[in-house]
Design a protein around this motif. Sequence first.
Motif, PDB file in Angstrom:
ATOM      1  N   LEU A 240      -5.999 -15.011  -5.808  1.00 33.08           N
ATOM      2  CA  LEU A 240      -5.700 -14.363  -4.526  1.00 33.08           C
ATOM      3  C   LEU A 240      -5.051 -12.993  -4.706  1.00 33.08           C
ATOM      4  O   LEU A 240      -4.508 -12.435  -3.748  1.00 33.08           O
ATOM      5  N   ARG A 241      -5.125 -12.447  -5.912  1.00 34.62           N
ATOM      6  CA  ARG A 241      -4.438 -11.177  -6.203  1.00 34.62           C
ATOM      7  C   ARG A 241      -4.863 -10.067  -5.239  1.00 34.62           C
ATOM      8  O   ARG A 241      -4.047  -9.251  -4.815  1.00 34.62           O
ATOM      9  N   GLY A 242      -6.139 -10.045  -4.866  1.00 33.26           N
ATOM     10  CA  GLY A 242      -6.631  -8.982  -3.999  1.00 33.26           C
ATOM     11  C   GLY A 242      -6.305  -9.170  -2.531  1.00 33.26           C
ATOM     12  O   GLY A 242      -6.590  -8.303  -1.700  1.00 33.26           O
ATOM     13  N   LEU A 243      -5.668 -10.285  -2.190  1.00 38.06           N
ATOM     14  CA  LEU A 243      -5.376 -10.593  -0.792  1.00 38.06           C
ATOM     15  C   LEU A 243      -4.187  -9.800  -0.257  1.00 38.06           C
ATOM     16  O   LEU A 243      -4.204  -9.299   0.868  1.00 38.06           O
ATOM     17  N   HIS A 244      -3.133  -9.696  -1.102  1.00 30.43           N
ATOM     18  CA  HIS A 244      -1.909  -8.991  -0.693  1.00 30.43           C
ATOM     19  C   HIS A 244      -1.094  -8.687  -1.952  1.00 30.43           C
ATOM     20  O   HIS A 244      -1.039  -9.522  -2.861  1.00 30.43           O
ATOM     21  N   PRO A 245      -0.459  -7.517  -2.015  1.00 34.92           N
ATOM     22  CA  PRO A 245       0.309  -7.176  -3.226  1.00 34.92           C
ATOM     23  C   PRO A 245       1.468  -8.139  -3.509  1.00 34.92           C
ATOM     24  O   PRO A 245       1.878  -8.291  -4.662  1.00 34.92           O
ATOM     25  N   ASP A 246       1.986  -8.796  -2.484  1.00 42.79           N
ATOM     26  CA  ASP A 246       3.108  -9.728  -2.676  1.00 42.79           C
ATOM     27  C   ASP A 246       2.635 -11.179  -2.590  1.00 42.79           C
ATOM     28  O   ASP A 246       3.336 -12.045  -2.060  1.00 42.79           O
ATOM     29  N   ILE A 247       1.449 -11.447  -3.120  1.00 38.62           N
ATOM     30  CA  ILE A 247       0.852 -12.769  -2.936  1.00 38.62           C
ATOM     31  C   ILE A 247       1.709 -13.891  -3.515  1.00 38.62           C
ATOM     32  O   ILE A 247       1.785 -14.986  -2.937  1.00 38.62           O
ATOM     33  N   GLU A 248       2.394 -13.649  -4.631  1.00 38.71           N
ATOM     34  CA  GLU A 248       3.231 -14.717  -5.204  1.00 38.71           C
ATOM     35  C   GLU A 248       4.354 -15.098  -4.255  1.00 38.71           C
ATOM     36  O   GLU A 248       4.659 -16.282  -4.066  1.00 38.71           O
ATOM     37  N   ASP A 249       4.976 -14.100  -3.632  1.00 36.75           N
ATOM     38  CA  ASP A 249       6.043 -14.384  -2.669  1.00 36.75           C
ATOM     39  C   ASP A 249       5.488 -15.140  -1.461  1.00 36.75           C
ATOM     40  O   ASP A 249       6.130 -16.070  -0.948  1.00 36.75           O
ATOM     41  N   LEU A 250       4.301 -14.746  -1.006  1.00 41.02           N
ATOM     42  CA  LEU A 250       3.701 -15.403   0.160  1.00 41.02           C
ATOM     43  C   LEU A 250       3.319 -16.850  -0.156  1.00 41.02           C
ATOM     44  O   LEU A 250       3.442 -17.731   0.696  1.00 41.02           O
ATOM     45  N   LEU A 251       2.868 -17.088  -1.379  1.00 41.19           N
ATOM     46  CA  LEU A 251       2.562 -18.460  -1.786  1.00 41.19           C
ATOM     47  C   LEU A 251       3.821 -19.318  -1.759  1.00 41.19           C
ATOM     48  O   LEU A 251       3.820 -20.426  -1.203  1.00 41.19           O
ATOM     49  N   THR A 259       1.273 -21.083  -9.481  1.00 35.80           N
ATOM     50  CA  THR A 259       0.481 -21.565 -10.622  1.00 35.80           C
ATOM     51  C   THR A 259      -0.497 -22.676 -10.239  1.00 35.80           C
ATOM     52  O   THR A 259      -1.268 -23.142 -11.082  1.00 35.80           O
ATOM     53  N   GLU A 260      -0.462 -23.110  -8.979  1.00 34.85           N
ATOM     54  CA  GLU A 260      -1.411 -24.152  -8.546  1.00 34.85           C
ATOM     55  C   GLU A 260      -2.809 -23.581  -8.426  1.00 34.85           C
ATOM     56  O   GLU A 260      -3.008 -22.366  -8.284  1.00 34.85           O
ATOM     57  N   ARG A 261      -3.795 -24.482  -8.477  1.00 34.73           N
ATOM     58  CA  ARG A 261      -5.183 -24.093  -8.261  1.00 34.73           C
ATOM     59  C   ARG A 261      -5.632 -24.553  -6.875  1.00 34.73           C
ATOM     60  O   ARG A 261      -5.029 -25.457  -6.293  1.00 34.73           O
ATOM     61  N   ALA A 262      -6.680 -23.934  -6.385  1.00 39.51           N
ATOM     62  CA  ALA A 262      -7.115 -24.151  -5.000  1.00 39.51           C
ATOM     63  C   ALA A 262      -7.312 -25.632  -4.668  1.00 39.51           C
ATOM     64  O   ALA A 262      -6.924 -26.087  -3.590  1.00 39.51           O
ATOM     65  N   ALA A 272      -0.604 -22.628   6.261  1.00 40.22           N
ATOM     66  CA  ALA A 272       0.691 -21.951   6.139  1.00 40.22           C
ATOM     67  C   ALA A 272       0.520 -20.612   5.428  1.00 40.22           C
ATOM     68  O   ALA A 272       1.121 -19.598   5.819  1.00 40.22           O
ATOM     69  N   LEU A 273      -0.305 -20.590   4.388  1.00 40.59           N
ATOM     70  CA  LEU A 273      -0.546 -19.346   3.660  1.00 40.59           C
ATOM     71  C   LEU A 273      -1.266 -18.326   4.536  1.00 40.59           C
ATOM     72  O   LEU A 273      -0.945 -17.131   4.516  1.00 40.59           O
ATOM     73  N   ALA A 274      -2.242 -18.783   5.319  1.00 43.98           N
ATOM     74  CA  ALA A 274      -2.952 -17.872   6.227  1.00 43.98           C
ATOM     75  C   ALA A 274      -1.992 -17.254   7.234  1.00 43.98           C
ATOM     76  O   ALA A 274      -2.087 -16.051   7.538  1.00 43.98           O
TER      77      ALA A 274
END
Length: 281
Positions: A240-251, A259-262, A272-274
Amino acid sequence: MSGIDDLPPLSRVIAEHGLVARKSLGQNFLLDLNLTAKIARQAGDLTGMDVLEIGPGPGGLTRGLLAEGARRVLAIEKDARCLPALAQISAAYPGRLQVIEGDALKVDALAHLTPPIAIAANLPYNVGTELLVRWLTPPEWPPFWSSLTLMFQREVAERIVAIPGSKAYGRLALLAQWRTRAQIVLSLPPEAFTPAPKVSSAVVHLTALPAPRFPAEPKVLEQVVAMAFNQRRKMLRAALRGLHPDIEDLLRESGIAPTERAEQVPLEGFCALARAVAAAR
């Protein structure tokens, strides 16, 4: 007589009209009218309902739907060879069957239907998944249909009802389970069809929920899910790197470890992520 109406058995209909199933159209015909009637019954009480059927072929399921009391059936058939057989059914059920020759992906079926509406079909294999995704992702919810009773290859059916952690779990499961109650209601072996396909089939019944199970913007949820499963072997922080620069924080904010997989994330987590992504934008 066939047992469900006064029309001839399907084997005779197919012979009379020279209806050899065409692989190019994804055709596999069900000849057992008791079986097509059983599939029709999986759609529930059709009394007072219009039913949309895609790819009726020689009309086995069509006859089942009409015999089970559908107010009206709208059948969309691409193969002109099937039209004379369907015309015979229309004559036997006056005013209750309308047949449109055309591509189901292009015909505006809603212009010919009156609510309440159910969809029931032995979907051609080559367009089944695309039609299902369209029906699950309309501009507004609730959709124009109240239920879907659809036959798929068994593998596709299992993807629709899959749970997190399974190999079949993915985009189709999430799209279906977000807004519907989905269950496999019937399994069919290859030999039930003519010609027999190489795989088993299954009928899935999906009932539209009044509202999605969890709040989320549809377009954002679809984007998140598509990106996550396009690279399902990667950890979500990478997929999801291309979704948002702060994707780790959003996760983390969504209760999901980066570190989870889809395939490990349940529907509620993706919703919740959406929401988090939509708010961050």
